[in-house]
Design a protein around this motif. Sequence first.
Motif, PDB file in Angstrom:
ATOM      1  N   PHE A 241      40.630  31.380  40.586  1.00 15.92           N
ATOM      2  CA  PHE A 241      41.680  31.707  41.545  1.00 15.92           C
ATOM      3  C   PHE A 241      41.359  33.003  42.279  1.00 15.92           C
ATOM      4  N   ALA A 242      40.955  34.040  41.517  1.00 10.85           N
ATOM      5  CA  ALA A 242      40.669  35.356  42.104  1.00 10.85           C
ATOM      6  C   ALA A 242      39.507  35.286  43.088  1.00 10.85           C
ATOM      7  N   ILE A 243      38.458  34.553  42.729  1.00  9.81           N
ATOM      8  CA  ILE A 243      37.291  34.445  43.607  1.00  9.81           C
ATOM      9  C   ILE A 243      37.671  33.749  44.915  1.00  9.81           C
ATOM     10  N   ASP A 244      38.491  32.694  44.822  1.00 14.17           N
ATOM     11  CA  ASP A 244      38.963  32.018  46.041  1.00 14.17           C
ATOM     12  C   ASP A 244      39.758  32.977  46.920  1.00 14.17           C
ATOM     13  N   GLU A 245      40.634  33.769  46.293  1.00 14.03           N
ATOM     14  CA  GLU A 245      41.460  34.716  47.055  1.00 14.03           C
ATOM     15  C   GLU A 245      40.602  35.801  47.705  1.00 14.03           C
ATOM     16  N   ILE A 246      39.609  36.285  46.969  1.00 15.42           N
ATOM     17  CA  ILE A 246      38.737  37.333  47.503  1.00 15.42           C
ATOM     18  C   ILE A 246      37.876  36.785  48.641  1.00 15.42           C
TER      19      ILE A 246
END
Length: 287
Positions: A241-246
């Motif tokens: 999730f974090a990588i997609d958001e970043i």
Amino acid sequence: MLKEIEIYKCSNNKIAEGINPSYSNTSIPYLFLYDADKFYEFEMQASKKLKIKFKNATKLVGIKSDKIAQDLKYYKRGFSNEHKKMYSRLEQISSFLGNELETDDTGLFFKSNSPFYVFRIQAREYLKNKRVSVFNDTIEGALISESSKEIFFKWLLSHYNVDVSHLRGVTTQLRNSGTVVINDKVLLTSIKLMFEGKSDTQIKKKKPYKQVSDLDFYINGQADWPPVSKTSGWVTYFLDFAIDEIEKESLLSQDHNFHELFNSYFPELYAILNRLYPDRLQRSLSQ
């Protein structure tokens, strides 16, 4: 780069020693990664203060007193600036052994001016020379932190429908231990304990501080929290999730690329990952 690296879970010292290239007399690049409690833990004193107890992660890598004394003798003989710096660092680490460290009222943290935070920096720098990286506490702490809080809270809402906005900055009366302000630091650490991480003080939820268990009881009752464990997969879900958001944020930003944004959210994890790159790539990433 990660695909080029062999990763081993060292569940016991024999495995760690067996794959250590210095033990088998090979020149393969390597890096050990440990939670902090593999190197030191805390013993509760009669004064309710905590005393550091050194531990050895393996026979080859550790910060136990006898190993520190041995290294002090070695670095005392050197005249280079590098040896002098290391000798000074070892003296500082050694001096912490008898210190009694005072916690704040929650028991989750040491007081802001505590010598523990100097010790943690010095111990981490000392272990770098042994090709070791140590988390400030655990992998959970590298992921659930004040740096990553906005993306973490967004993930809680998106993935588990847990909204913590009503808890941030609240002053509340706990059942047994008085009033507490649940700032983001306290909230994140309380959640981290629920996710099987640890606080700076490595205190367990149930004891010895009433406020730790009271905070856990209160925050647990404020949302329908998911059951999580080290094997539940939440680390993978959150990182995905974090990588997609970043990635989305980096595409919209004219000032910061993906690496810079990842570093801003997960500085501790980024520093470890950066050590895995060959020297030439480390230099290009830092420029």
